[in-house]
Design a protein around this motif. Structure first.
Motif, PDB file in Angstrom:
ATOM      1  N   UNK A 197     102.933 -26.224 136.952  1.00 23.79           N
ATOM      2  CA  UNK A 197     103.348 -25.145 137.844  1.00 23.79           C
ATOM      3  C   UNK A 197     104.456 -25.641 138.748  1.00 23.79           C
ATOM      4  N   UNK A 198     105.327 -24.709 139.136  1.00 24.70           N
ATOM      5  CA  UNK A 198     106.373 -25.059 140.087  1.00 24.70           C
ATOM      6  C   UNK A 198     106.468 -23.952 141.108  1.00 24.70           C
ATOM      7  N   UNK A 199     107.111 -24.249 142.217  1.00 21.80           N
ATOM      8  CA  UNK A 199     107.231 -23.256 143.275  1.00 21.80           C
ATOM      9  C   UNK A 199     108.653 -23.291 143.798  1.00 21.80           C
ATOM     10  N   UNK A 200     109.180 -22.125 144.135  1.00 20.74           N
ATOM     11  CA  UNK A 200     110.479 -22.096 144.797  1.00 20.74           C
ATOM     12  C   UNK A 200     110.316 -21.315 146.084  1.00 20.74           C
ATOM     13  N   UNK A 201     110.980 -21.797 147.104  1.00 19.35           N
ATOM     14  CA  UNK A 201     110.834 -21.221 148.427  1.00 19.35           C
ATOM     15  C   UNK A 201     112.149 -20.577 148.824  1.00 19.35           C
ATOM     16  N   UNK A 202     112.125 -19.282 149.055  1.00 19.57           N
ATOM     17  CA  UNK A 202     113.313 -18.579 149.533  1.00 19.57           C
ATOM     18  C   UNK A 202     113.097 -18.228 151.000  1.00 19.57           C
ATOM     19  N   UNK A 203     114.077 -17.558 151.571  1.00 20.46           N
ATOM     20  CA  UNK A 203     114.017 -17.275 153.002  1.00 20.46           C
ATOM     21  C   UNK A 203     112.780 -16.459 153.362  1.00 20.46           C
ATOM     22  N   UNK A 204     112.460 -15.471 152.548  1.00 24.44           N
ATOM     23  CA  UNK A 204     111.384 -14.560 152.917  1.00 24.44           C
ATOM     24  C   UNK A 204     110.133 -14.744 152.064  1.00 24.44           C
ATOM     25  N   UNK A 205     110.271 -15.384 150.909  1.00 21.19           N
ATOM     26  CA  UNK A 205     109.148 -15.383 149.974  1.00 21.19           C
ATOM     27  C   UNK A 205     109.052 -16.704 149.246  1.00 21.19           C
ATOM     28  N   UNK A 206     107.883 -16.991 148.723  1.00 24.77           N
ATOM     29  CA  UNK A 206     107.750 -18.103 147.802  1.00 24.77           C
ATOM     30  C   UNK A 206     107.411 -17.524 146.432  1.00 24.77           C
ATOM     31  N   UNK A 207     107.874 -18.216 145.399  1.00 22.91           N
ATOM     32  CA  UNK A 207     107.568 -17.781 144.046  1.00 22.91           C
ATOM     33  C   UNK A 207     106.922 -18.927 143.299  1.00 22.91           C
ATOM     34  N   UNK A 208     105.758 -18.628 142.740  1.00 20.00           N
ATOM     35  CA  UNK A 208     105.004 -19.616 141.993  1.00 20.00           C
ATOM     36  C   UNK A 208     105.241 -19.327 140.519  1.00 20.00           C
ATOM     37  N   UNK A 209     105.528 -20.364 139.758  1.00 25.62           N
ATOM     38  CA  UNK A 209     105.723 -20.181 138.320  1.00 25.62           C
ATOM     39  C   UNK A 209     104.742 -21.076 137.588  1.00 25.62           C
ATOM     40  N   UNK A 210     103.820 -20.461 136.870  1.00 27.62           N
ATOM     41  CA  UNK A 210     102.837 -21.210 136.093  1.00 27.62           C
ATOM     42  C   UNK A 210     103.261 -21.110 134.639  1.00 27.62           C
ATOM     43  N   UNK A 211     103.599 -22.253 134.052  1.00 31.39           N
ATOM     44  CA  UNK A 211     104.143 -22.241 132.694  1.00 31.39           C
ATOM     45  C   UNK A 211     103.007 -22.207 131.685  1.00 31.39           C
ATOM     46  N   UNK A 212     102.490 -21.019 131.485  1.00 29.57           N
ATOM     47  CA  UNK A 212     101.405 -20.803 130.520  1.00 29.57           C
ATOM     48  C   UNK A 212     101.953 -19.887 129.436  1.00 29.57           C
ATOM     49  N   UNK A 213     102.491 -20.468 128.359  1.00 29.74           N
ATOM     50  CA  UNK A 213     103.265 -19.652 127.419  1.00 29.74           C
ATOM     51  C   UNK A 213     102.420 -18.777 126.499  1.00 29.74           C
ATOM     52  N   UNK A 214     101.139 -19.068 126.377  1.00 28.84           N
ATOM     53  CA  UNK A 214     100.383 -18.393 125.325  1.00 28.84           C
ATOM     54  C   UNK A 214      99.519 -17.238 125.809  1.00 28.84           C
ATOM     55  N   UNK A 215      99.687 -16.819 127.052  1.00 28.52           N
ATOM     56  CA  UNK A 215      98.797 -15.785 127.574  1.00 28.52           C
ATOM     57  C   UNK A 215      99.036 -14.463 126.859  1.00 28.52           C
ATOM     58  N   UNK A 216      97.967 -13.725 126.635  1.00 32.88           N
ATOM     59  CA  UNK A 216      98.088 -12.404 126.042  1.00 32.88           C
ATOM     60  C   UNK A 216      98.023 -11.382 127.182  1.00 32.88           C
ATOM     61  N   UNK A 217      99.150 -10.732 127.394  1.00 33.57           N
ATOM     62  CA  UNK A 217      99.314  -9.879 128.564  1.00 33.57           C
ATOM     63  C   UNK A 217      98.213  -8.823 128.657  1.00 33.57           C
ATOM     64  N   UNK A 218      97.874  -8.238 127.512  1.00 26.68           N
ATOM     65  CA  UNK A 218      96.931  -7.121 127.537  1.00 26.68           C
ATOM     66  C   UNK A 218      95.547  -7.538 128.013  1.00 26.68           C
ATOM     67  N   UNK A 219      95.224  -8.837 127.897  1.00 26.66           N
ATOM     68  CA  UNK A 219      93.886  -9.266 128.303  1.00 26.66           C
ATOM     69  C   UNK A 219      93.800  -9.602 129.780  1.00 26.66           C
TER      70      UNK A 219
END
Lengths: 716, 212
Positions: A197-219
């Motif tokens: 996982x990685x995180x980026x911090x902007x002026x107003x918000x933080x964004x978390x990115x979890x690199x989980x490539x195989x997730x099935x969106x519908x579930x």
């Protein structure tokens, strides 16, 4: 309800201690105490074992049963509140670990947000006994627990709870009630995230990115990030979540503290997964590494900027969309048409511009509406969600292919049986201009212009009204160049004179469209494999054939023309059916389910299972998939546990793994025979005892496993 | 001098601007318009004594904002030990304006009428400059006050320089008052000496503010 004064509390504590002492002599083995009670929280200390071994370790848990409407707190309590704390008084040489905090829930209190527990929680702690304990003696484990319990009002409470255990040599006997509770508690403690996982911090918000490539969106249902420390995020702010092939992106407004750029962000990510038995909430410990700052990113990493900035980015993104290979040809056609209108009155040209703009705005509103509706229904999807459906991708490829053919001159403009949007777009009136706008929007879907991601990420974290505003500004950006050309006659006059060169430009512009079609076929190859590609390519050939049928019958007598038209329509329908079929064919995702360490897994096959059953061996079948979050957690918390591995070995259980990552038909049949549409499914076929005529029926284990569930099943 | 007045007027205006922006962008959360290091949002509230009190009236003075709820055990810890009164005395004695704000909604814990508010002040020998009544919670939300006690400090230029807890012992044990590191006292001393506040933001602890 007024909180007790210290004096009252002290008196209550003395009374409880007296009761505790009175009850001691009449207890034999383990001495679990009667729960301490306040009207709001009843506490007790539970233990997995009835006794303790010198040098051994023992899981105990502080159990809080909380009255309806009240809550206690997680380690980060959120906007207010205090986590429960335990001060241990243990015999010499004992060591107590930290509380392993079970996954919390969200408790909104007015405008504030608390993180904590309602109804019941067991806080597990691992205690280590010194090797020098003498078997035959007893030890008393004493915990002074203090906690804050809140409803609307908050009351600090404390209690002393004790557990007296005999010291035994060798493995201590389990306490069934305590073991069940500890297992349940440990099941709800977050496991380490298997994904980086990685995180980026902007002026107003933080964004978390979890690199989980195989997730099935519908579930996937709801996703929420609980930071371990106060001050990182605005606890009550909505969390904008997008799940796609790249993993999970979560943006949330920042809290009061400025995070140290070098320090990883810690927290718990709770993902709700839809299973046959209902939804399961899986919690992962996430340590997100700070990303190097990037100014403009194509991916929505720096989401959730301020509204004006998001609007500016949306406008810029919309403008850039005009230059994308899938949009440019559509738009160029429109400009070419405009040149034809050059002779018309300025107001007519202007109205065409307005009709086109309305077409774009309306189609964007439609897409945004569907997107928000689906998200409100719990789908975690983002812009371009349509492209996750291979059927949609195939149909889009067909539309673009027909457009390309028409630009190439294979299909004469003005033809009557081309794609609906195109046909309408070719209508000379304002309706035609409106549908060119719609067509431009459809063609723009596969393209994400730079800046667009950021604006989209922002839009999806906002209220529907704000969200719609961002989408519409984006649409305006897309429509603007054409609108300006129609409104500023001097610009229109600067367009080159119509002439034979237009035909050449038009033919050239077919190639970006062919390229877009090629790209879409590549997308299908990822979604539906080689079978899907075969279906789409066959569809494209059929469409080309239909175009030829239509074109070559154009100048024939009416009878033949009708026959040719009908044949063309039939062939187009056939290609559409082919495209739609790939949705049902197969949906593999790359990779295989990871093999749980510890147990030796044999691949599952019906023959192998029948063979083992014939031998009378006990068999455990693990139906799993790489994209199944619950399967992953079950493997980590239950199937890899040393005690489970030992139990398998002791009972001689053969472990079979049925990997459903790529939706094997044989496995699907077995799942279906147990009334399941998906994984996980855990089956335990008991050993056939001598004298039994036929093999006993398999036991179906729950979809949420804990060590105890598996061990109990095996031992029975 | 006129320069200074203009600057204040500007600060007051930006404060209002921030309020509007927050109402549009984040309607649901307490996430504050008030940010440490930025101008303290302007507000006017009725005082228990009867008149209206505006933050703008205190221009040129250091201002302490104290969110309270007299029934909250965390607040009681600081009043029953005399800790809160002691800081109030030190502060107001040095010309600091101390505003005690009650954002409990009617019917909720800690809600008081003006008469009751005055009785409380006399009864617990508190020494605020004024007790302000915010039953609609507008100012509480504006400052992102989540807890009682929740403390804020505004410097002479009208900037918010501290937001958070009163001290570093998030308990209700009266014994913890003595050894605690009092963030408000430290911030006051720094601001009066013209120095930056060492710990400008801390996690406030206590009871949730009982907003409507």
């Amino acid at each position: 309800m007024r909180p007790c004064t210290p004096a009252v509390r002290a008196a209550a504590l003395v009374a409880l201690l007296v009761i505790g002492m009175l009850s001691l002599p009449c207890e034999s083995a383990a001495a679990p105490q009667a729960p301490r009670s306040s009207p709001r929280v009843r506490v007790e200390l539970v233990s997995r074992e009835r006794a303790i071994e010198p040098g051994g370790s023992i899981w105990v848990g502080l159990r809080q049963r909380i009255a309806p409407g009240w809550h206690t707190y997680w380690v980060n309590p959120g906007d207010s509140g205090e986590p429960t704390s335990i001060a241990w008084t243990l015999p010499e040489g004992f060591q107590a670990g930290d509380i392993r905090w079970p996954q919390p829930g969200r408790i909104p209190v007015g405008p504030a947000m608390s993180y904590g527990y309602t109804e019941e929680v067991i806080l597990p702690v691992l205690l280590r006994a010194p090797p020098g304990l003498a078997p035959g003696t007893r030890v008393t484990l004493r915990a002074d627990a203090s906690w804050l319990v809140c409803e609307k009002i908050c009351i600090p409470e404390e209690a002393r709870v004790e557990l007296a255990l005999p010291v035994v040599a060798g493995a201590p006997p389990a306490d069934p009630r305590g073991a069940e509770m500890i297992a349940r508690a440990r099941r709800s403690v977050p496991t380490d995230s298997p994904w980086p996982a990685s995180v980026s911090v902007a002026a107003e918000a933080i964004t978390l990115h979890v690199k989980a490539p195989d997730l099935v969106v519908a579930r996937i249902g709801e996703i929420w990030f609980y930071p371990r420390h106060w001050g990182l995020i605005d606890h009550a702010a909505p969390q904008g979540v997008t799940v796609d092939g790249d993993g999970i992106r979560l943006s949330v407004a920042r809290g009061a503290l400025t995070p140290d750029p070098g320090t990883p962000v810690e927290g718990v990510l709770v993902i709700e997964e839809r299973l046959d038995e209902g939804a399961a909430r899986q919690a992962f410990v996430v340590r997100a590494v700070p990303e190097p700052r990037r100014e403009d990113t194509q991916t929505p990493v720096l989401a959730a900027v301020s509204l004006p900035r998001a609007l500016a980015l949306a406008l810029a993104g919309g403008l850039l969309l005009n230059l994308m290979p899938c949009v440019l040809p559509v738009l160029s056609m429109k400009v070419l048409a405009l040149m034809r209108h050059a002779g018309d009155r300025a107001s007519v040209v202007r109205w065409h511009g307005i009709a086109y703009t309305i077409g774009v705005l309306a189609s964007f509103a439609l897409v945004a509406g569907i997107l928000m509706g689906l998200r409100a229904g719990g789908m975690r999807i983002g812009w371009g969600f349509q492209l996750q459906s291979p059927v949609f991708v195939a149909l889009l490829a067909y539309v673009l292919f027909v457009l390309a053919l028409s630009l190439s001159g294979v299909l004469l403009i003005g033809g009557r049986t081309v794609g609906l949007g195109h046909r309408l777009a070719e209508r000379p009136g304002y309706v035609g201009s409106f549908f060119t706008g719609a067509l431009a929007t459809v063609a723009a879907t596969p393209c994400t212009a730079p800046f667009m991601g950021v604006a989209m990420g922002f839009a999806l974290t906002q209220s529907p009204a704000t969200s719609l505003l961002v989408f519409e500004v984006l649409a305006l950006g897309l429509a603007l160049p054409y609108l300006i050309v129609t409104f500023v006659p001097s610009w229109g006059r600067r367009l080159p004179r119509p002439g034979p060169w237009m035909e050449r430009v038009k033919q050239f512009l077919a190639f970006p469209l062919y390229a877009s079609v090629a790209w879409l076929v590549w997308v299908v190859s990822h979604q539906a494999g080689s079978q899907g590609v075969a279906a789409v390519l066959t569809g494209l050939v059929l469409i080309a054939f239909a175009v030829w049928l239509h074109q070559s019958s154009r100048n024939l007598p009416a009878r033949w023309r009708r026959a040719g038209g009908a044949a063309a329509v039939t062939v187009v329908l056939a290609s559409i059916v082919l495209g739609a079929m790939i949705g049902g064919v197969s949906l593999p995702s790359p990779g295989r389910a990871p093999a749980p360490a510890g147990l030796t897994w044999e691949p599952f096959s019906a023959t192998r299972l029948a063979e083992l059953r014939a031998q009378g061996a006990p068999v455990f079948v693990n139906f799993t998939a790489a994209w199944c979050i619950t399967c992953l957690v079950n493997e980590r918390v239950a199937l890899r546990s040393p005690t489970v591995v030992e139990a398998f070995a002791r009972q001689g259980v053969v472990a079979l793994k049925a990997d459903w990552t790529n939706r094997d038909a044989q496995i699907a049949d077995v799942l279906g025979s147990f009334g399941r549409s998906g994984v996980p499914l855990y089956l335990l076929y008991p050993a056939t005892r001598s004298g039994q005529a036929r093999a006993p029926e398999p036991v179906i284990l729950p979809q949420i496993l804990s060590e105890n569930v598996v061990i109990d099943a095996i031992n029975n | 001098m006129s320069n200074l007045v203009n600057r204040r007027a500007f600060l007051a205006r930006t404060g209002t601007g921030v309020l509007i922006a927050s109402a549009v962008a984040l309607p649901r959360t307490v996430s504050a318009a008030a940010k440490v290091g930025e101008p303290a949002p302007a507000f006017s509230l009725p005082a228990s004594a009867g008149s209206m009190h505006s933050l703008a009236d205190d221009r040129g003075k250091i201002v302490v904002l104290e969110w309270t709820n007299h029934e909250c055990p965390y607040v009681r810890k600081h009043y029953e030990t005399g800790n809160m009164q002691a800081i109030q005395k030190e502060a107001t004695g040095s010309g600091v304006v101390w505003l005690t704000i009650i954002s409990s909604a009617p019917g909720e814990q800690g809600y008081v009428t003006p008469v009751k508010a005055n009785e409380l002040t006399t009864g617990r020998k508190a020494l605020p400059t004024a007790v302000l009544l915010d039953p609609k919670g507008t100012v509480g939300r504006l400052y992102g006050a989540t807890n009682t006690p929740h403390m804020y400090l505004v410097d002479k230029a009208g900037a918010l320089v501290y937001a958070g807890a009163i001290d570093d012992r998030p308990t209700t044990r009266t014994a913890d008052v003595a050894g605690a590191n009092n963030y408000v006292r430290a911030a006051l001393q720094a601001v009066m000496a013209g120095q930056p506040v060492k710990t400008p933001v801390t996690r406030a602890y206590g009871c949730t503010v009982k907003y409507s």
